[in-house]
Design an enzyme around this catalytic site. Sequence first.
Site, PDB file in Angstrom:
ATOM      1  N   ASP A   1       0.860  -1.187   0.000  1.00  0.00           N
ATOM      2  CA  ASP A   1       0.000   0.000   0.000  1.00  0.00           C
ATOM      3  C   ASP A   1       0.893   1.232   0.000  1.00  0.00           C
ATOM      4  O   ASP A   1       1.386   1.653   1.056  1.00  0.00           O
ATOM      5  CB  ASP A   1      -0.904  -0.009   1.230  1.00  0.00           C
ATOM      6  CG  ASP A   1      -1.784   1.239   1.317  1.00  0.00           C
ATOM      7  OD1 ASP A   1      -1.834   1.998   0.320  1.00  0.00           O
ATOM      8  OD2 ASP A   1      -2.398   1.450   2.374  1.00  0.00           O
TER       9      ASP A   1
ATOM     10  N   LYS B   1       0.069   4.194  -0.413  1.00  0.00           N
ATOM     11  CA  LYS B   1      -0.593   5.378   0.139  1.00  0.00           C
ATOM     12  C   LYS B   1      -0.361   5.500   1.639  1.00  0.00           C
ATOM     13  O   LYS B   1      -0.796   6.484   2.254  1.00  0.00           O
ATOM     14  CB  LYS B   1      -2.092   5.333  -0.175  1.00  0.00           C
ATOM     15  CG  LYS B   1      -2.392   5.442  -1.664  1.00  0.00           C
ATOM     16  CD  LYS B   1      -3.883   5.457  -1.932  1.00  0.00           C
ATOM     17  CE  LYS B   1      -4.167   5.594  -3.426  1.00  0.00           C
ATOM     18  NZ  LYS B   1      -5.630   5.607  -3.720  1.00  0.00           N
TER      19      LYS B   1
ATOM     20  N   ARG C   1       2.854   9.237 -14.288  1.00  0.00           N
ATOM     21  CA  ARG C   1       2.991  10.592 -14.822  1.00  0.00           C
ATOM     22  C   ARG C   1       4.043  11.355 -14.027  1.00  0.00           C
ATOM     23  O   ARG C   1       4.280  11.069 -12.840  1.00  0.00           O
ATOM     24  CB  ARG C   1       1.665  11.335 -14.719  1.00  0.00           C
ATOM     25  CG  ARG C   1       0.578  10.847 -15.647  1.00  0.00           C
ATOM     26  CD  ARG C   1      -0.501  11.906 -15.793  1.00  0.00           C
ATOM     27  NE  ARG C   1      -1.793  11.340 -16.156  1.00  0.00           N
ATOM     28  CZ  ARG C   1      -2.840  12.057 -16.521  1.00  0.00           C
ATOM     29  NH1 ARG C   1      -2.753  13.381 -16.537  1.00  0.00           N
ATOM     30  NH2 ARG C   1      -3.985  11.488 -16.842  1.00  0.00           N
TER      31      ARG C   1
ATOM     32  N   ARG D   1       5.464  12.849  -5.261  1.00  0.00           N
ATOM     33  CA  ARG D   1       4.391  13.044  -4.272  1.00  0.00           C
ATOM     34  C   ARG D   1       4.280  11.864  -3.313  1.00  0.00           C
ATOM     35  O   ARG D   1       3.860  12.017  -2.158  1.00  0.00           O
ATOM     36  CB  ARG D   1       3.056  13.298  -4.978  1.00  0.00           C
ATOM     37  CG  ARG D   1       2.984  14.655  -5.676  1.00  0.00           C
ATOM     38  CD  ARG D   1       1.562  15.006  -6.087  1.00  0.00           C
ATOM     39  NE  ARG D   1       1.044  14.159  -7.137  1.00  0.00           N
ATOM     40  CZ  ARG D   1       1.248  14.371  -8.449  1.00  0.00           C
ATOM     41  NH1 ARG D   1       1.968  15.405  -8.852  1.00  0.00           N
ATOM     42  NH2 ARG D   1       0.718  13.540  -9.336  1.00  0.00           N
TER      43      ARG D   1
ATOM     44  N   GLY E   1      -1.952  10.189 -22.539  1.00  0.00           N
ATOM     45  CA  GLY E   1      -1.809   9.820 -23.942  1.00  0.00           C
ATOM     46  C   GLY E   1      -1.649   8.316 -24.058  1.00  0.00           C
ATOM     47  O   GLY E   1      -1.524   7.608 -23.058  1.00  0.00           O
ATOM     48  N   HIS E   2      -1.658   7.835 -25.298  1.00  0.00           N
ATOM     49  CA  HIS E   2      -1.395   6.431 -25.578  1.00  0.00           C
ATOM     50  C   HIS E   2      -0.488   6.343 -26.798  1.00  0.00           C
ATOM     51  O   HIS E   2      -0.195   7.350 -27.458  1.00  0.00           O
ATOM     52  CB  HIS E   2      -2.693   5.659 -25.801  1.00  0.00           C
ATOM     53  CG  HIS E   2      -3.318   5.149 -24.535  1.00  0.00           C
ATOM     54  ND1 HIS E   2      -2.673   4.277 -23.689  1.00  0.00           N
ATOM     55  CD2 HIS E   2      -4.525   5.398 -23.961  1.00  0.00           C
ATOM     56  CE1 HIS E   2      -3.452   3.998 -22.662  1.00  0.00           C
ATOM     57  NE2 HIS E   2      -4.590   4.676 -22.801  1.00  0.00           N
TER      58      HIS E   2
ATOM     59  N   ILE F   1      -0.737   5.614 -29.837  1.00  0.00           N
ATOM     60  CA  ILE F   1      -1.143   6.263 -31.089  1.00  0.00           C
ATOM     61  C   ILE F   1      -0.811   7.754 -31.073  1.00  0.00           C
ATOM     62  O   ILE F   1      -0.417   8.331 -32.095  1.00  0.00           O
ATOM     63  CB  ILE F   1      -2.645   6.025 -31.361  1.00  0.00           C
ATOM     64  CG1 ILE F   1      -3.025   6.461 -32.778  1.00  0.00           C
ATOM     65  CG2 ILE F   1      -3.508   6.719 -30.313  1.00  0.00           C
ATOM     66  CD1 ILE F   1      -4.441   6.061 -33.166  1.00  0.00           C
TER      67      ILE F   1
ATOM     68  N   TYR G   1       1.626   9.222 -29.114  1.00  0.00           N
ATOM     69  CA  TYR G   1       3.073   9.427 -29.033  1.00  0.00           C
ATOM     70  C   TYR G   1       3.731   9.279 -30.407  1.00  0.00           C
ATOM     71  O   TYR G   1       4.580  10.084 -30.793  1.00  0.00           O
ATOM     72  CB  TYR G   1       3.699   8.446 -28.038  1.00  0.00           C
ATOM     73  CG  TYR G   1       3.028   8.430 -26.697  1.00  0.00           C
ATOM     74  CD1 TYR G   1       2.603   9.604 -26.075  1.00  0.00           C
ATOM     75  CD2 TYR G   1       2.794   7.227 -26.028  1.00  0.00           C
ATOM     76  CE1 TYR G   1       1.971   9.587 -24.843  1.00  0.00           C
ATOM     77  CE2 TYR G   1       2.166   7.193 -24.798  1.00  0.00           C
ATOM     78  CZ  TYR G   1       1.747   8.378 -24.207  1.00  0.00           C
ATOM     79  OH  TYR G   1       1.120   8.351 -22.993  1.00  0.00           O
TER      80      TYR G   1
ATOM     81  N   ASP H   1       4.847   2.025 -27.604  1.00  0.00           N
ATOM     82  CA  ASP H   1       4.924   1.322 -26.326  1.00  0.00           C
ATOM     83  C   ASP H   1       6.166   0.442 -26.217  1.00  0.00           C
ATOM     84  O   ASP H   1       6.872   0.478 -25.210  1.00  0.00           O
ATOM     85  CB  ASP H   1       3.683   0.444 -26.129  1.00  0.00           C
ATOM     86  CG  ASP H   1       2.476   1.230 -25.642  1.00  0.00           C
ATOM     87  OD1 ASP H   1       2.634   2.418 -25.320  1.00  0.00           O
ATOM     88  OD2 ASP H   1       1.376   0.650 -25.585  1.00  0.00           O
TER      89      ASP H   1
END
Length: 382
Positions: A65, A67, A90, A96, A130-131, A133, A135, A161
């Site tokens: 976990d 978090k 990301r 963070r 994004g994906h 396609i 990129y 990918d």
Amino acid sequence: MAGPLNGIRIVEFAGIGPGPFCGMMLADHGAEVIRIDRASGSRGGSQPVTSKDVLARGRKSIAVDLKSAEGVALARKLAASADGIIEGFRPGVMERLGLGPDELLKDNPKLVYGRMTGWGQTGPYAPWAGHDINYIALAGALAHYGRAGGKPTPPINMVGDFGGGGMMLAFGMVSALLNVARGGEGQVIDCAMTDGTAVLMSMMHGMKNMGVWSEELGVNLLDTGAHFYDTYETADGKFISIGSIEPQFYAELRKLAGLEDDTQFDAQHDRAQWGAMKDKLTVLFKTRTRDEWNATMEHTDVCYAPVLTMSEAAQHPHNVARETFIEVGGDTQPAPAPRYSGTANANPEPAPMPGDDTDAILSSLGIEADEAAALRDAGTVG
């Protein structure tokens, strides 16, 4: 596992697509790859968590976990024991969580910190989703996949990918690990699929710079513009591939296809005639089945191969002879590649389920059974 990366420990923060592909490559070649799964068992995305996931093979799994402060502390301890980590969040997410490069490299100055994103850690697109396609579109690659008169067609997600992403990160990880082995310090690898895809287009950029590649879709030597570099349908509705670029291979194609006396085919590189010659080949190849063309053109220098599905490829005699595909947990999948003369790769194990190896991994970190039980009771590990 056998393999040249035996003795290397990689910690992989669970994700989907290119990050797991990088982890698979490292595991296939001998690294111990420990995947930190979510305590919930999910990895994000729509793909189910299953032992049949080829990209997740060959790992160990601990469910944490992240978090919770205790979970973050455990992840830091695990990273401190590793040679490298892989994460695909990301930009800013790991920071963070308290697991960014500043923290982990402070704990372990020799750590190679691999970051896998689509847009990169910086730049105007960096914070956004994004994906593949997207990129490959921004990298200037997608515009060149497709046929004349059609629209750009993504080659599934092989280019962004896996080619420009996961494989590029695996190369970066091994390069940085080699630098550490030679006395260097750990560092961060900013692997962006846009950057990697652009690199994959290097030859096309060179050809464009030399004036031999047009930015028009489907009119070039290698993008289905040429009649001698394309796929053709056969009489049974299947397909074959022709790549007879060099003159000696083109001559062999003409000979075996019965085109030696057709003078139009003398003008191999006359682009004005490519369409007409392709029309003739389209009609010709439909006169026989794929197996009949195999009997004529396999094992020659035409530069020929039947177009096979995944299931067919696993059964083709060439792939069978080379053991290109293997059985893992009763499922057919690609064998590790490339191969080595002195450190042969062992067959990988099926993908673990989240948390399968939690106890063993905690023990390897020196965490006693009673402490491990407390972590489990608190929901820090699963």
